[in-house]
Design an enzyme around this catalytic site. Structure first.
Site, short mmCIF file in Angstrom:
data_model
loop_
_atom_site.label_atom_id
_atom_site.label_comp_id
_atom_site.label_asym_id
_atom_site.label_seq_id
_atom_site.Cartn_x
_atom_site.Cartn_y
_atom_site.Cartn_z
N SER A 140 0.83 -1.28 0.11
CA SER A 140 -0.02 -0.06 0.00
C SER A 140 0.95 1.25 -0.09
O SER A 140 2.23 1.19 0.41
CB SER A 140 -0.98 0.02 1.24
OG SER A 140 -1.36 1.09 1.68
N TYR A 187 -2.07 -0.77 10.25
CA TYR A 187 -2.13 -1.08 9.01
C TYR A 187 -0.85 -0.79 8.16
O TYR A 187 -0.28 -1.67 7.32
CB TYR A 187 -3.36 -0.25 8.43
CG TYR A 187 -3.64 -0.47 6.87
CD1 TYR A 187 -4.18 -1.81 6.50
CD2 TYR A 187 -3.27 0.43 5.98
CE1 TYR A 187 -4.61 -2.03 5.01
CE2 TYR A 187 -3.30 0.07 4.73
CZ TYR A 187 -4.12 -0.96 4.26
OH TYR A 187 -4.16 -1.25 2.73
N1 LIG Z 1 -8.81 -0.13 -1.49
C1 LIG Z 1 -7.71 0.69 -1.20
O1 LIG Z 1 -7.73 1.77 -1.05
C2 LIG Z 1 -6.45 0.07 -1.03
C3 LIG Z 1 -5.28 0.75 -0.88
C4 LIG Z 1 -4.03 0.32 -0.83
C5 LIG Z 1 -3.94 -1.16 -0.64
N2 LIG Z 1 -4.98 -1.84 -0.68
C6 LIG Z 1 -4.95 -3.36 -0.35
O2 LIG Z 1 -5.53 -4.11 -1.40
C7 LIG Z 1 -5.71 -5.38 -1.15
C8 LIG Z 1 -7.24 -5.50 -1.50
O3 LIG Z 1 -8.24 -4.73 -0.61
P1 LIG Z 1 -9.57 -4.27 -1.53
O4 LIG Z 1 -9.30 -2.68 -1.39
O5 LIG Z 1 -9.58 -4.80 -2.89
O6 LIG Z 1 -10.40 -4.60 -0.58
P2 LIG Z 1 -11.69 -5.39 -0.57
O7 LIG Z 1 -12.28 -5.42 0.82
O8 LIG Z 1 -12.74 -5.19 -1.57
O9 LIG Z 1 -11.10 -6.90 -0.88
C9 LIG Z 1 -10.49 -7.68 0.14
C10 LIG Z 1 -10.83 -9.28 -0.13
O10 LIG Z 1 -10.16 -10.06 0.68
C11 LIG Z 1 -10.74 -11.04 1.28
N3 LIG Z 1 -9.95 -11.25 2.75
C12 LIG Z 1 -9.98 -10.38 3.78
N4 LIG Z 1 -9.49 -11.06 4.88
C13 LIG Z 1 -9.03 -12.44 4.25
C14 LIG Z 1 -8.57 -13.54 4.66
N5 LIG Z 1 -7.96 -13.45 6.02
N6 LIG Z 1 -8.26 -14.68 3.99
C15 LIG Z 1 -8.91 -14.65 2.56
N7 LIG Z 1 -9.62 -13.56 2.07
C16 LIG Z 1 -9.54 -12.64 2.95
C17 LIG Z 1 -12.19 -10.26 1.54
O11 LIG Z 1 -13.00 -11.20 1.75
C18 LIG Z 1 -12.36 -9.51 0.28
O12 LIG Z 1 -12.91 -10.28 -0.70
C19 LIG Z 1 -5.61 -5.39 0.48
O13 LIG Z 1 -4.44 -6.03 0.88
C20 LIG Z 1 -5.52 -3.82 0.92
O14 LIG Z 1 -5.04 -3.65 1.89
C21 LIG Z 1 -6.35 -1.43 -0.86
#
Ligand SMILES: NC(=O)c1ccc[n+]([C@@H]2O[C@H](COP(=O)([O-])OP(=O)(O)OC[C@H]3O[C@@H](n4cnc5c(N)ncnc54)[C@H](O)[C@@H]3O)[C@@H](O)[C@H]2O)c1
Length: 600
Positions: free
Chosen positions: A470, A483
């Site tokens: 991130s 985080y």
């Molecule tokens: N959305 C943002 O702004 C952003 C920014 C930087 C980084 N990220 C990172 O991107 C990644 C994806 O996030 P997103 O934004 O798509 O979120 P999201 O919540 O839309 O998707 C995350 C998915 O991961 C699954 N998940 C969560 N914990 C889990 C576990 N223990 N085992 C298996 N599956 C699990 C959830 O069920 C969900 O389907 C994450 O690592 C998040 O930290 C997101």
């Protein structure tokens, strides 16, 4: 000969134009026939790993090219290796092993140069059902390629000529008399397996060396009898009469990818694929190569889905191979994405699917994973499966790795993406909350890298790992201590692993998105807030992310690009780029920003 033999092969001898060719056969003769032709300075054993993988589905035939392995050499040598004579040999073999039924031809290096001759010469028309070419161009196409660039020497054309010219240094040497023979019988012959191991990662014990000096000495005549003559006077009508699958190893030290720029005009039915490998892919990437060769042959069986002259079975019609760099690089590859039910993981799984990959969608949300797998199939995946697992659960991940490996093989691209959000000051964050965020965001990635990374290393055919970090990884803040710490750890883990796997052809990338409009806002916990306050803040941040409205599909695009170009750290959104730049150039300013109270 090391461990490269063709175990269980049936041997026969076939006469052609005064030489005796040694032919080996594997698999059921009633199955479609695949003929594998080796290159320089190899013998048919170079194909042994691929042949054994194909033998369950095909009648696999290999032969030592005249003067190589245990086939006899023509006398005199000069003039005995012309492409016309090599075509006679191929037709003699094809007629003997598959009378009246066209064969699927596969060539590597000089075997591919020969293959082009067969696939473009009228004499072999109707005898070849498909041709898979690995690392060897048509001399006619090459001749025209040079002509076009010397006639219109734009700076770009001259650059391409010089670049390929530099890669062809060995061709000039092989045209000299006696020198190559002396070198191969002397130190070069002895050191060759070591050279291949160092440069290409071909395990020295597995490279066939029994007839090496002889193969190399005789093989020099392949060059002398053909190269100069054909490059000077390429045939004007060298169009392929069979469908061709061009497999280009991206790290080929001897051939530039540019060589194939003009190929569409010569090959009406062309499928292009790029392999993350060096020149000796039949030894270093046998799994993927065998799969691509097998799938292409099956799709072009006469009477089969892509073949000519038969009823087309609409149910088995293969999806048109995805075009473009992603299709070439990821088509048929096995890609596993965690957190694939939603947001960035879902978009990434679908982007790989659109590139023709085989996709395993993993999530703790079982229904969501199934939905993504369904969508992946519709998007063009060569196969898609859903798996339920909590990435923080070590045993569940071990079982997942075992299941995936036994059912689908070793993963080529792993995307450790599952993650959860946690906001709130350090003093408000309970040890339980710390544990949960580190368990998912850091340990989830550790488990994935350990279990799937080890299998990639053991397979020895390269791969790629993408970890979703991130922008928070390089942005200190008073609001996201847990985080940000978890993501900084993921970033550093990725850098360390990249160093460790560098010599093994396995790339590691850390993706640092920024603010992306996904469902993460509805699951992010706010430490120290009661339930009502939780919901209020989740709503607020969802609105905020919605207004920013950066789509997860753009992050997915960055993931595919990172793998394609083997990039180490990839900030995605403008704010992520800005944060990365500031963290390097003005860390003090970032520390100032870190003190600000959050807007929510
Ligand atoms: N959305 C943002 O702004 C952003 C920014 C930087 C980084 N990220 C990172 O991107 C990644 C994806 O996030 P997103 O934004 O798509 O979120 P999201 O919540 O839309 O998707 C995350 C998915 O991961 C699954 N998940 C969560 N914990 C889990 C576990 N223990 N085992 C298996 N599956 C699990 C959830 O069920 C969900 O389907 C994450 O690592 C998040 O930290 C997101």
């Amino acid at each position: 000969m090391g461990g490269s033999g063709l175990q269980g092969a049936r041997e026969r001898r076939i006469r052609s134009g005064g030489v005796e060719l040694r032919v080996a056969e594997l698999g059921e003769p009633s199955r479609p026939t695949v003929v594998l032709v080796h290159g320089y300075p190899d013998s048919k054993e170079v194909w042994s790993e691929v042949a054994s993988r194909l033998s369950g589905r095909f009648h696999v035939v290999l032969y030592d090219v005249r003067g190589h392995g245990r086939s006899t050499a023509p006398s005199p040598l000069r003039g005995g290796f012309t492409l016309e004579k090599l075509t006679d040999d191929f037709l003699a073999v094809a007629d003997a092993v598959s009378p009246g039924r066209p064969v699927h031809l596969v060539g590597h290096d000089w075997g591919s140069v020969q293959g082009w001759e067969f696939a473009t010469s009228a004499r072999a028309e109707g005898r070849i059902a498909s041709f898979s070419s690995v690392s060897g161009p048509s001399l006619d196409h090459f001749g025209h390629w040079i002509r076009r660039r010397t006639r219109r020497p734009t700076p770009r054309a001259v650059g391409q000529l010089l670049s390929q010219g530099a890669k062809s240094w060995y061709v000039y040497l092989l045209h000299t008399p006696v020198l190559p023979e002396l070198a191969w019988r002397g130190p070069l012959g002895r050191r060759w397996p070591g050279v291949l191991e160092r440069l290409e990662g071909v395990p020295a014990g597995s490279y066939p060396t029994a007839s090496l000096p002889q193969d190399a000495a005789h093989g020099a005549w392949l060059y002398r009898d053909n190269v100069r003559a054909r490059l000077r006077r390429p045939r004007p009508d060298a169009h392929a009469h069979a469908p061709v699958q061009l497999i280009t190893p991206a790290g080929d030290a001897f051939l530039s990818e540019r060589l194939y720029d003009d190929l569409d005009r010569w090959v009406p039915r062309l499928t292009r694929r790029t392999l993350a490998a060096g020149h000796w892919a039949p030894r270093t990437r046998p799994d993927l190569l065998a799969r691509w060769i097998g799938d292409f042959a099956e799709a072009h069986e006469p009477g089969g889905p892509g073949g000519s002259g038969g009823e087309r079975d609409a149910g088995r019609e293969p999806a048109a191979p995805p075009r473009g760099a992603y299709g070439r690089r990821f088509g048929g590859q096995l890609v596993l994405v965690t957190g694939a039910a939603s947001g960035i993981g879902r978009a990434t799984a679908l982007a790989f699917a659109a590139a023709g990959a085989r996709v395993v969608a993993v999530d703790r949300d079982a229904d969501g994973a199934v939905r993504t797998a369904d969508e992946a199939r519709a998007a063009g995946a060569a196969g898609a499966w859903a798996e339920t697992a909590d990435v923080s659960d070590e045993q569940a991940m071990e079982k997942l790795a075992e299941r995936v490996t036994s059912e689908h093989g070793v993963v080529d691209v792993l995307v450790n993406n599952a993650g959860i959000g946690l906001a709130g000051s350090f003093l408000d964050t309970s040890p339980e909350e710390w544990r949960r965020v580190l368990d998912v965001n850091l340990w989830g990635v550790v488990h994935g890298c350990r279990l799937f990374g080890r299998r990639m290393v053991e397979r020895g055919q390269g791969g790629h790992i993408v970890n979703t970090a991130s922008a928070a990884a390089f942005l200190p803040s008073r609001t996201l201590p847990a985080y940000s710490t978890s993501k900084a750890a993921v970033l550093m883990l990725s850098e360390c692993l990249r160093a460790e796997f560098a010599g093994r052809g396995i790339g590691v990338s850390a993706i640092c998105p920024g603010i992306v409009n996904t469902g993460i806002t509805s699951t992010t916990r706010f430490a120290g807030a009661d339930e009502e306050e939780q919901r209020r803040r989740q709503r607020k941040s969802a609105q905020w992310y919605g207004r920013r409205n950066y789509p997860p599909e753009k992050v997915a695009e960055a993931v595919l690009d990172a793998v394609l170009r083997d990039r180490a750290v990839v900030p995605v959104t403008p704010e992520a780029h800005g944060a990365r730049l500031l963290s390097r150039l003005a860390p003090k300013a970032l520390r100032g920003l870190a003190r600000l109270r959050p807007p929510l």
